[in-house]
Design a protein around this motif. Sequence first.
Motif, PDB file in Angstrom:
ATOM      1  N   UNK A  56      -6.685  11.914  -4.720  1.00 12.69           N
ATOM      2  CA  UNK A  56      -7.164  10.745  -5.455  1.00 12.69           C
ATOM      3  C   UNK A  56      -6.333   9.497  -5.163  1.00 12.69           C
ATOM      4  N   UNK A  57      -5.139   9.662  -4.619  1.00 12.14           N
ATOM      5  CA  UNK A  57      -4.306   8.507  -4.262  1.00 12.14           C
ATOM      6  C   UNK A  57      -5.070   7.582  -3.322  1.00 12.14           C
ATOM      7  N   UNK A  58      -5.946   8.163  -2.498  1.00 14.48           N
ATOM      8  CA  UNK A  58      -6.718   7.348  -1.550  1.00 14.48           C
ATOM      9  C   UNK A  58      -7.602   6.336  -2.263  1.00 14.48           C
ATOM     10  N   UNK A  59      -7.945   6.615  -3.516  1.00 14.85           N
ATOM     11  CA  UNK A  59      -8.853   5.720  -4.239  1.00 14.85           C
ATOM     12  C   UNK A  59      -8.178   4.440  -4.720  1.00 14.85           C
ATOM     13  N   UNK A  60      -6.885   4.318  -4.467  1.00 12.85           N
ATOM     14  CA  UNK A  60      -6.202   3.066  -4.773  1.00 12.85           C
ATOM     15  C   UNK A  60      -6.535   1.977  -3.756  1.00 12.85           C
ATOM     16  N   UNK A  74     -12.206  14.942  -5.254  1.00 15.78           N
ATOM     17  CA  UNK A  74     -11.100  14.128  -5.715  1.00 15.78           C
ATOM     18  C   UNK A  74     -11.436  12.666  -5.903  1.00 15.78           C
ATOM     19  N   UNK A  75     -12.719  12.294  -5.836  1.00 15.46           N
ATOM     20  CA  UNK A  75     -13.088  10.893  -5.973  1.00 15.46           C
ATOM     21  C   UNK A  75     -12.819  10.425  -7.403  1.00 15.46           C
ATOM     22  N   UNK A  76     -12.184   9.288  -7.515  1.00 14.25           N
ATOM     23  CA  UNK A  76     -11.872   8.735  -8.821  1.00 14.25           C
ATOM     24  C   UNK A  76     -11.809   7.224  -8.688  1.00 14.25           C
TER      25      UNK A  76
END
Length: 338
Positions: A56-60, A74-76
């Motif tokens: 989910x870190x990628x969603x930053x 893990x999408x958020x």
Amino acid sequence: MTVRIVLHIGPMKTGTSALAAALAAAQRRAALPPGVLYPVDELWLERDGRITKHGQIKDLAPLVVPERLRPTGGTSTPPEVRGALERLMPVARERTAGGSATVILINETAGRVADAPAVVAALRELADEVVLVLGVREPRAAAASVIGQGVRTWDRMDERSLRASRVLRGALRGPEQDYARPIRVWGGARAAVPLLLLPYLEGERGSGALMQRFGELIGVGGLPAPPATARGELVHPGLGRDDLRRLARLKRWAVLLGWVPGVRQRIQQRFALEAKEASRRARPASSRPFSLSVRDARWVLDHAQPSVAAVRQHLGARAEEPAWQEWFAQLEVGPGVR
């Protein structure tokens, strides 16, 4: 009391699953060194089994790949990820040992992030220090592992070949297999944030040595080995050539006859059984995974030369350390070649 975030930015097939499995298991049984925290379960965003990663870190930050290549799960939303990190920091500060704590995060899809500085800045706002770690694997062995993973995954129906040049012609220039890109993108994300390279050595399959080297690299000492290592097993074993050929053949039949009512479902059921049995045979660390032909190995190494050069340049004097000398020696010996 200071808190440091160590973000392992992958990529896939460089031991991320082994690291995640070992760290998650150690966190759940309170076996990590004092002051070390690996967020799982209620300390993170979701429960996802024994292997917890922090994709989910990628969603930053936005991604820079086509929709069909984007990682699933893990999408958020950015607020959700920031909220999880904000809840995590007080817990880390409560567990400081010797006045400091280390929070380890693993995001093996970080190479696809478009705005690395935005991710680093968000982490830096929360922690006193941020350190990035990039796993690096010998190109031919990494390519063989990528091919094997694609063939054994039913949902990736377009990956049905064991020929490296056919499968990787575009991927080798993408963020997953080109170490030059993450070194360039993440290494320059913020001057005060170091990017450390972690060598993956082929002779250490299932040995737990990668965990030890990771712990030493980030300065937390010894870390527990992957749970399967005690039984001489691998977390994500690489399948053999014959097994992959059978799975690829089933995929081809599914593409050819999938329009016939009920046929695709039956083929998928057979595929699942074959894949499960193949994984059982491959799980011992002594098993021999798929490797490239001599022709394909040469092709991969030729295309990976800029990536290898970027690794050596980033290491500087560290390239003379024993582990890195062994890593570069693999380029001459040729792992991943049958």
